[in-house]
Design a protein around this motif. Structure first.
Motif, PDB file in Angstrom:
ATOM      1  N   TRP A 222      -0.797  -5.938   4.747  1.00 29.92           N
ATOM      2  CA  TRP A 222      -0.685  -4.506   4.450  1.00 29.92           C
ATOM      3  C   TRP A 222       0.157  -3.793   5.501  1.00 29.92           C
ATOM      4  O   TRP A 222      -0.028  -3.988   6.701  1.00 29.92           O
ATOM      5  CB  TRP A 222      -2.064  -3.868   4.390  1.00 29.92           C
ATOM      6  N   GLU A 223       1.096  -2.960   5.027  1.00 37.65           N
ATOM      7  CA  GLU A 223       1.958  -2.191   5.922  1.00 37.65           C
ATOM      8  C   GLU A 223       1.715  -0.702   5.703  1.00 37.65           C
ATOM      9  O   GLU A 223       1.951  -0.184   4.612  1.00 37.65           O
ATOM     10  CB  GLU A 223       3.433  -2.511   5.661  1.00 37.65           C
ATOM     11  N   GLU A 224       1.240  -0.025   6.735  1.00 35.56           N
ATOM     12  CA  GLU A 224       1.017   1.416   6.650  1.00 35.56           C
ATOM     13  C   GLU A 224       2.343   2.137   6.420  1.00 35.56           C
ATOM     14  O   GLU A 224       3.356   1.812   7.039  1.00 35.56           O
ATOM     15  CB  GLU A 224       0.363   1.936   7.931  1.00 35.56           C
ATOM     16  N   GLY A 225       2.325   3.116   5.540  1.00 35.75           N
ATOM     17  CA  GLY A 225       3.515   3.910   5.282  1.00 35.75           C
ATOM     18  C   GLY A 225       4.485   3.301   4.296  1.00 35.75           C
ATOM     19  O   GLY A 225       5.485   3.930   3.945  1.00 35.75           O
ATOM     20  N   MET A 226       4.223   2.077   3.840  1.00 32.20           N
ATOM     21  CA  MET A 226       5.115   1.424   2.888  1.00 32.20           C
ATOM     22  C   MET A 226       4.682   1.832   1.476  1.00 32.20           C
ATOM     23  O   MET A 226       3.726   1.298   0.934  1.00 32.20           O
ATOM     24  CB  MET A 226       5.058  -0.098   3.060  1.00 32.20           C
ATOM     25  N   THR A 227       5.379   2.817   0.911  1.00 39.12           N
ATOM     26  CA  THR A 227       4.988   3.356  -0.394  1.00 39.12           C
ATOM     27  C   THR A 227       6.118   3.276  -1.412  1.00 39.12           C
ATOM     28  O   THR A 227       6.159   4.055  -2.358  1.00 39.12           O
ATOM     29  CB  THR A 227       4.537   4.819  -0.244  1.00 39.12           C
ATOM     30  N   SER A 228       7.031   2.337  -1.215  1.00 35.74           N
ATOM     31  CA  SER A 228       8.156   2.183  -2.138  1.00 35.74           C
ATOM     32  C   SER A 228       7.819   1.151  -3.209  1.00 35.74           C
ATOM     33  O   SER A 228       7.394   0.033  -2.897  1.00 35.74           O
ATOM     34  CB  SER A 228       9.412   1.750  -1.379  1.00 35.74           C
ATOM     35  N   SER A 229       8.026   1.518  -4.459  1.00 35.81           N
ATOM     36  CA  SER A 229       7.778   0.578  -5.554  1.00 35.81           C
ATOM     37  C   SER A 229       8.746  -0.600  -5.506  1.00 35.81           C
ATOM     38  O   SER A 229       8.473  -1.659  -6.082  1.00 35.81           O
ATOM     39  CB  SER A 229       7.904   1.296  -6.903  1.00 35.81           C
ATOM     40  N   ASP A 230       9.870  -0.433  -4.816  1.00 33.07           N
ATOM     41  CA  ASP A 230      10.835  -1.528  -4.685  1.00 33.07           C
ATOM     42  C   ASP A 230      10.239  -2.707  -3.923  1.00 33.07           C
ATOM     43  O   ASP A 230      10.704  -3.839  -4.053  1.00 33.07           O
ATOM     44  CB  ASP A 230      12.097  -1.051  -3.959  1.00 33.07           C
ATOM     45  N   TYR A 231       9.225  -2.433  -3.111  1.00 36.04           N
ATOM     46  CA  TYR A 231       8.592  -3.479  -2.317  1.00 36.04           C
ATOM     47  C   TYR A 231       7.195  -3.828  -2.822  1.00 36.04           C
ATOM     48  O   TYR A 231       6.376  -4.372  -2.092  1.00 36.04           O
ATOM     49  CB  TYR A 231       8.527  -3.058  -0.849  1.00 36.04           C
ATOM     50  N   GLY A 232       6.914  -3.484  -4.063  1.00 33.60           N
ATOM     51  CA  GLY A 232       5.650  -3.892  -4.664  1.00 33.60           C
ATOM     52  C   GLY A 232       4.506  -2.915  -4.531  1.00 33.60           C
ATOM     53  O   GLY A 232       3.373  -3.241  -4.879  1.00 33.60           O
ATOM     54  N   TYR A 233       4.774  -1.702  -4.033  1.00 39.47           N
ATOM     55  CA  TYR A 233       3.698  -0.714  -3.885  1.00 39.47           C
ATOM     56  C   TYR A 233       3.396  -0.063  -5.232  1.00 39.47           C
ATOM     57  O   TYR A 233       4.293   0.310  -5.983  1.00 39.47           O
ATOM     58  CB  TYR A 233       4.100   0.361  -2.880  1.00 39.47           C
ATOM     59  N   LYS A 234       2.106   0.063  -5.530  1.00 40.85           N
ATOM     60  CA  LYS A 234       1.657   0.767  -6.725  1.00 40.85           C
ATOM     61  C   LYS A 234       0.434   1.595  -6.349  1.00 40.85           C
ATOM     62  O   LYS A 234      -0.193   1.356  -5.317  1.00 40.85           O
ATOM     63  CB  LYS A 234       1.288  -0.222  -7.844  1.00 40.85           C
ATOM     64  N   HIS A 235       0.107   2.554  -7.191  1.00 43.95           N
ATOM     65  CA  HIS A 235      -1.113   3.312  -6.921  1.00 43.95           C
ATOM     66  C   HIS A 235      -1.694   3.841  -8.224  1.00 43.95           C
ATOM     67  O   HIS A 235      -0.992   3.997  -9.225  1.00 43.95           O
ATOM     68  CB  HIS A 235      -0.848   4.461  -5.944  1.00 43.95           C
ATOM     69  N   PHE A 236      -3.000   4.087  -8.182  1.00 41.50           N
ATOM     70  CA  PHE A 236      -3.716   4.678  -9.314  1.00 41.50           C
ATOM     71  C   PHE A 236      -4.292   5.994  -8.825  1.00 41.50           C
ATOM     72  O   PHE A 236      -5.077   6.030  -7.882  1.00 41.50           O
ATOM     73  CB  PHE A 236      -4.841   3.756  -9.791  1.00 41.50           C
ATOM     74  N   LYS A 237      -3.910   7.087  -9.460  1.00 39.04           N
ATOM     75  CA  LYS A 237      -4.347   8.409  -9.012  1.00 39.04           C
ATOM     76  C   LYS A 237      -5.758   8.701  -9.506  1.00 39.04           C
ATOM     77  O   LYS A 237      -6.045   8.618 -10.695  1.00 39.04           O
ATOM     78  CB  LYS A 237      -3.383   9.487  -9.521  1.00 39.04           C
ATOM     79  N   ILE A 238      -6.630   9.015  -8.571  1.00 42.97           N
ATOM     80  CA  ILE A 238      -8.018   9.349  -8.915  1.00 42.97           C
ATOM     81  C   ILE A 238      -8.103  10.822  -9.315  1.00 42.97           C
ATOM     82  O   ILE A 238      -7.618  11.677  -8.595  1.00 42.97           O
ATOM     83  CB  ILE A 238      -8.963   9.079  -7.721  1.00 42.97           C
TER      84      ILE A 238
END
Length: 238
Positions: A222-238
């Motif tokens: 896990w890398e803090e601050g890495m929020t680019s979808s180009d690098y595999g980051y995804k999220h689900f908004k609560i």
């Protein structure tokens, strides 16, 4: 893909694969079947392992698939995927119920469907907590005999000290890890049992979970601050 590589190295491999495909597109007409296989790799860890570094090179992709079919046969290759039959591991690492992450290690990178499944479970769990569901001081029916019509004392329930989940973050995903920050507020640990019961069913039938960790500052790559979808980051908004 070789084991032991870091998250950054794996992401760089993905970037190189995409660049290789674009370069091939400029020189040739990229076959439709190759695009289908390439897209399928995002949802199928086994297929991605088969194709490896051939992604972006249609001829090499075709050779890899033909080799796989010859070795395993079509029936095995087309076998449908399900959840995991292995129970996930649960551990606690300095878990503070008022300020901690809950981590989920999956067996592979999640698809968009997987993100929605796990995110939906966490969201439902949070909503129940906000409404005071995780209050062990009022378990009248759980503590009663159910072989006859039980009674429920609403007056007693109304006098119990309220229990409420205070706050939660969106569910974040990097590679095969997911996490969510929680402040359980005055909710009892009963809420953790409820979450684990839900995850047990989710893992066995829909989305394989390798382990759940309560607490801890960092898991996996896990890398803090890495929020680019180009690098595999995804999220689900609560």
């Amino acid at each position: 893909m070789a084991s032991g590589t870091t998250a950054r190295e794996r992401r760089l491999v993905k970037v190189r694969e995409e660049r290789r495909r674009r370069e091939y597109d400029r020189e040739h007409t990229y076959p439709g079947w190759a695009k289908v296989l390439e897209n399928a790799c995002r949802d199928d860890e086994e297929l991605r392992a088969i194709l490896g570094d051939s992604i972006g090179n249609p001829e090499l992709m075709k050779q890899r698939i033909q080799e796989r079919v010859r070795k395993k046969g079509r029936a095995q290759f087309n076998k449908s995927k399900t959840g995991s039959i292995v129970a996930f591991k649960v551990s606690f690492r300095d878990f503070n119920p008022l300020n901690s992450f809950i981590w989920f290690e999956l067996f592979g990178e999640p698809t968009d469907r997987d993100v929605d499944l796990l995110g939906g479970v966490v969201q439902a769990w949070y909503v129940m907590g906000r409404l005071g569901a995780y209050n062990s001081s009022n378990l009248q029916l759980a503590n009663s005999m159910m072989d006859y019509d039980p009674s429920y004392d609403s007056e007693e329930a109304s006098t119990v000290m309220p229990s409420s989940f205070h706050d939660i973050s969106d569910v974040e995903f990097q590679d095969n890890w997911a996490r969510v920050w929680v402040d359980l507020g005055t909710s009892d640990y009963l809420g953790l049992d409820v979450l684990l019961n839900c995850l047990t069913q989710l893992s066995s039938e829909h989305l394989g979970i390798k382990q759940v960790v309560f607490g801890g500052k960092k898991m996996g790559d896990w890398e803090e601050g890495m929020t680019s979808s180009d690098y595999g980051y995804k999220h689900f908004k609560i």
